[in-house]
Design an enzyme around this catalytic site. Structure first.
Site, PDB file in Angstrom:
ATOM      1  N   LYS A 179       3.283   6.368   3.756  1.00  0.00           N
ATOM      2  CA  LYS A 179       3.157   5.649   2.478  1.00  0.00           C
ATOM      3  C   LYS A 179       1.702   5.615   2.023  1.00  0.00           C
ATOM      4  O   LYS A 179       0.792   5.505   2.837  1.00  0.00           O
ATOM      5  CB  LYS A 179       3.626   4.199   2.690  1.00  0.00           C
ATOM      6  CG  LYS A 179       5.049   3.946   2.249  1.00  0.00           C
ATOM      7  CD  LYS A 179       5.371   2.463   2.251  1.00  0.00           C
ATOM      8  CE  LYS A 179       4.849   1.769   1.004  1.00  0.00           C
ATOM      9  NZ  LYS A 179       5.487   0.466   0.752  1.00  0.00           N
TER      10      LYS A 179
ATOM     11  N   GLY B  67       3.955   1.006 -11.286  1.00  0.00           N
ATOM     12  CA  GLY B  67       2.564   0.529 -11.427  1.00  0.00           C
ATOM     13  C   GLY B  67       1.590   1.420 -10.688  1.00  0.00           C
ATOM     14  O   GLY B  67       0.527   1.771 -11.205  1.00  0.00           O
TER      15      GLY B  67
ATOM     16  N   GLU C  61       4.588 -12.622  -0.134  1.00  0.00           N
ATOM     17  CA  GLU C  61       3.155 -12.266  -0.104  1.00  0.00           C
ATOM     18  C   GLU C  61       2.303 -13.503  -0.429  1.00  0.00           C
ATOM     19  O   GLU C  61       1.190 -13.646   0.075  1.00  0.00           O
ATOM     20  CB  GLU C  61       2.840 -11.140  -1.101  1.00  0.00           C
ATOM     21  CG  GLU C  61       3.553  -9.826  -0.792  1.00  0.00           C
ATOM     22  CD  GLU C  61       2.804  -8.911   0.172  1.00  0.00           C
ATOM     23  OE1 GLU C  61       1.786  -9.331   0.761  1.00  0.00           O
ATOM     24  OE2 GLU C  61       3.243  -7.748   0.338  1.00  0.00           O
TER      25      GLU C  61
ATOM     26  N   GLU D  20      -3.632  -7.882   4.804  1.00  0.00           N
ATOM     27  CA  GLU D  20      -2.711  -7.086   5.624  1.00  0.00           C
ATOM     28  C   GLU D  20      -2.031  -7.929   6.697  1.00  0.00           C
ATOM     29  O   GLU D  20      -1.317  -7.389   7.553  1.00  0.00           O
ATOM     30  CB  GLU D  20      -3.478  -5.933   6.299  1.00  0.00           C
ATOM     31  CG  GLU D  20      -3.949  -4.875   5.334  1.00  0.00           C
ATOM     32  CD  GLU D  20      -2.796  -4.005   4.848  1.00  0.00           C
ATOM     33  OE1 GLU D  20      -2.049  -3.503   5.684  1.00  0.00           O
ATOM     34  OE2 GLU D  20      -2.642  -3.883   3.616  1.00  0.00           O
TER      35      GLU D  20
ATOM     36  N   GLU E 138      11.187   4.068  -3.755  1.00  0.00           N
ATOM     37  CA  GLU E 138       9.993   4.575  -3.061  1.00  0.00           C
ATOM     38  C   GLU E 138       9.995   6.108  -2.998  1.00  0.00           C
ATOM     39  O   GLU E 138       8.942   6.740  -3.006  1.00  0.00           O
ATOM     40  CB  GLU E 138      10.002   3.967  -1.651  1.00  0.00           C
ATOM     41  CG  GLU E 138       8.694   3.898  -0.923  1.00  0.00           C
ATOM     42  CD  GLU E 138       7.713   2.875  -1.499  1.00  0.00           C
ATOM     43  OE1 GLU E 138       6.559   3.272  -1.701  1.00  0.00           O
ATOM     44  OE2 GLU E 138       8.074   1.715  -1.740  1.00  0.00           O
TER      45      GLU E 138
ATOM     46  N   LYS F 283       7.936   7.686  -5.655  1.00  0.00           N
ATOM     47  CA  LYS F 283       6.495   7.408  -5.753  1.00  0.00           C
ATOM     48  C   LYS F 283       5.762   8.520  -5.014  1.00  0.00           C
ATOM     49  O   LYS F 283       5.270   8.345  -3.901  1.00  0.00           O
ATOM     50  CB  LYS F 283       6.188   6.027  -5.140  1.00  0.00           C
ATOM     51  CG  LYS F 283       4.809   5.499  -5.477  1.00  0.00           C
ATOM     52  CD  LYS F 283       4.563   4.103  -4.920  1.00  0.00           C
ATOM     53  CE  LYS F 283       3.630   4.106  -3.745  1.00  0.00           C
ATOM     54  NZ  LYS F 283       3.172   2.769  -3.357  1.00  0.00           N
TER      55      LYS F 283
ATOM     56  N   LYS G 263      -6.436  -0.611  -6.169  1.00  0.00           N
ATOM     57  CA  LYS G 263      -5.861   0.448  -5.322  1.00  0.00           C
ATOM     58  C   LYS G 263      -4.657   1.094  -6.001  1.00  0.00           C
ATOM     59  O   LYS G 263      -3.743   0.397  -6.436  1.00  0.00           O
ATOM     60  CB  LYS G 263      -5.400  -0.143  -3.980  1.00  0.00           C
ATOM     61  CG  LYS G 263      -6.527  -0.556  -3.074  1.00  0.00           C
ATOM     62  CD  LYS G 263      -6.091  -0.658  -1.614  1.00  0.00           C
ATOM     63  CE  LYS G 263      -5.118  -1.769  -1.355  1.00  0.00           C
ATOM     64  NZ  LYS G 263      -4.844  -1.974   0.080  1.00  0.00           N
TER      65      LYS G 263
ATOM     66  N   HIS H 122       9.902  -4.954   1.232  1.00  0.00           N
ATOM     67  CA  HIS H 122       8.520  -5.073   1.701  1.00  0.00           C
ATOM     68  C   HIS H 122       8.135  -6.516   2.053  1.00  0.00           C
ATOM     69  O   HIS H 122       7.658  -6.794   3.149  1.00  0.00           O
ATOM     70  CB  HIS H 122       7.580  -4.501   0.642  1.00  0.00           C
ATOM     71  CG  HIS H 122       6.138  -4.609   1.017  1.00  0.00           C
ATOM     72  ND1 HIS H 122       5.564  -3.799   1.975  1.00  0.00           N
ATOM     73  CD2 HIS H 122       5.164  -5.466   0.619  1.00  0.00           C
ATOM     74  CE1 HIS H 122       4.298  -4.137   2.117  1.00  0.00           C
ATOM     75  NE2 HIS H 122       4.027  -5.157   1.307  1.00  0.00           N
TER      76      HIS H 122
END
Ligand SMILES: NC(=O)c1ccc[n+]([C@@H]2O[C@H](COP(=O)([O-])OP(=O)(O)OC[C@H]3O[C@@H](n4cnc5c(N)ncnc54)[C@H](O)[C@@H]3O)[C@@H](O)[C@H]2O)c1
Ligand SMILES: [Zn+2]
Ligand SMILES: [Zn+2]
Length: 392
Positions: A150, A107, A183, A243, A72, A75, A141, A268
């Site tokens: 973030k 990505g 997820e 979310e 991270e 990024k 996004k 995550h």
């Protein structure tokens, strides 16, 4: 390879799914008739697949391979700025294609790179983690992090094409496979409870998924995300349901990753699973979600292999401080005594009023749920059957 597609704004995005099909992926890229290819990957994925794919494509068109260290911390705008200069030095034009090969991090960087160069050139995703394949690439996004938070700098730029080699995704670490699968569990609990029987059949705490299992998990995610994106391509209204579990989840992720944290970094998806447990607890405390629905949360979180003991070393006040910086602030008038959260009144039924499905929750109810989450984590202390090996 088999083909699917989904609508994103005024575009139809093609999705190709295969197994150990790197040569076919290279052929599909070559058929895009690009004058140049810019591959974006991280240093780990470069060794697994990124370098090989760029090498095959380079036999037909000039290809540049851009790679950053994984994580991270990379990024950010510094990586993006370096990549923009290198791509321009390489001679990228409006006919060129940016190809992201890797997890959600390369990505997102590639997505922003493609969206900014000449105000938008073609983007192809070759996702190599479950989270990238099932979540981040099925979206327009694109964003990078700043020192503040973030995903604070970004834009919407849909991919032209997504190509998934499930054989590559399947070699990820058990923790990364589990994190991505969380997820899909979230989608089922918050949006599509009809998928719960399929998840009961598929989920395994050890996350030793075959490519065929991952193909099924991918299709479950694509079904839910494509349905939402049709109504809400910018994920600002109905898409906010995605979310679910992220308010407490992001806070756990950030608190555990802080340099002074005594905790081990929580991934995550793991954090989202624990965040869903907290959201169900909050809704139950407020008297809006029944015990049966809470039990289904517990069951699926156990089946996916996440336990509260991942939170070892965190304290309630630190997590609450991070909740104060949640990125859903601003969607509603901000009150320091309330936290906007996605809550459910039943499986697949958001409680929140209006289009945005956010409920203002008293901070004390959130604090009580976080406190209970951490208490039960300490109670387990890593002794759970899922903890051994499954958390490695
Ligand atoms: N809509 C969106 O844009 C969206 C949605 C969800 C997540 N995200 C973003 O995605 C990121 C998280 O994604 P992630 O977990 O894929 O992160 P990641 O890209 O860091 O990948 C995780 C780790 O797996 C390694 N890896 C990747 N593929 C591998 C393979 N096939 N074999 C072995 N190792 C492999 C990587 O090197 C990395 O260390 C976050 O930054 C998050 O904000 C974005
Ligand atoms: Zn997420
Ligand atoms: Zn445990």
């Amino acid at each position: 390879m088999t083909e699917r597609s989904f609508a994103l704004g005024d575009r139809r995005v093609r999705v190709l799914l295969g197994h150990d099909c790197l040569d076919e992926v290279a052929q599909v890229l070559t058929a895009l008739d690009a004058d140049r290819f810019v591959f974006v990957t991280d240093d780990t994925v470069q060794g697994v697949v990124g370098g090989k794919l760029a090498g095959v494509v380079e036999q037909t068109a000039p290809a540049l391979l851009l790679s950053h260290p994984p994580g991270e911390a990379y990024k950010n705008l510094a990586t993006l700025s370096r990549f923009i200069d290198l791509a321009l030095d390489f001679g990228v034009t409006r006919r060129s294609v940016v190809v992201a090969v890797g997890g959600g991090i390369p990505g997102n960087i590639a997505g922003l790179l493609a969206g900014l160069l000449f105000r938008g050139i073609r983007l192809v995703h070759v996702p190599t983690t479950v989270i990238a394949a099932c979540d981040s690439v099925i979206s327009a996004k694109q964003a990078v992090n700043t020192a503040h938070a973030k995903n604070t700098v970004g834009l919407y730029h849909p991919p032209e094409l997504i190509v998934v080699d499930l054989g590559v995704v399947a070699v990820g670490s058990p923790r990364d496979l589990r994190s991505g699968t969380c997820e899909t569990v979230k989608n089922a609990l918050a949006i599509a409870p009809g998928q719960i029987p399929a998840l009961r059949r598929l989920l395994r705490p050890r996350a030793d998924y075959t490519a065929a299992d991952l193909g099924e998990i991918f299709d479950l995610s694509l079904t839910v995300k494509s349905r939402l994106l049709l109504r809400d391509p910018h994920e600002k209204h109905a898409g906010l349901l995605l979310e679910y579990g992220h308010t407490v989840g992001h806070a756990l992720e950030l608190a555990s990753a802080a340099p002074d944290s005594a905790a081990r970094a929580i991934k995550h998806g793991e954090a989202v699973a624990l965040g869903m447990a907290a959201a169900a607890d909050v809704a139950h405390r407020l008297g809006v979600l029944g015990a049966d629905a809470v039990d289904v949360h517990e069951e699926l979180i156990a089946r996916v292999g996440v336990c509260r003991c991942l939170t070892a070393g965190l304290d309630t006040e630190t997590v609450m401080r991070h909740i104060g910086f949640d990125n859903k602030r601003g969607y509603q008038a901000h009150s320091s005594s309330h936290v906007p959260m996605v809550l459910l009144s039943a499986l697949g039924v958001p409680l929140g009023p209006g289009q945005r499905c956010l409920t203002p929750v008293p901070r004390r109810a959130v604090r009580a749920a976080v406190h209970e989450l951490l208490r039960r984590g300490r109670e387990c202390g890593g002794r759970c059957s899922r903890g051994r090996g499954a958390h490695a």
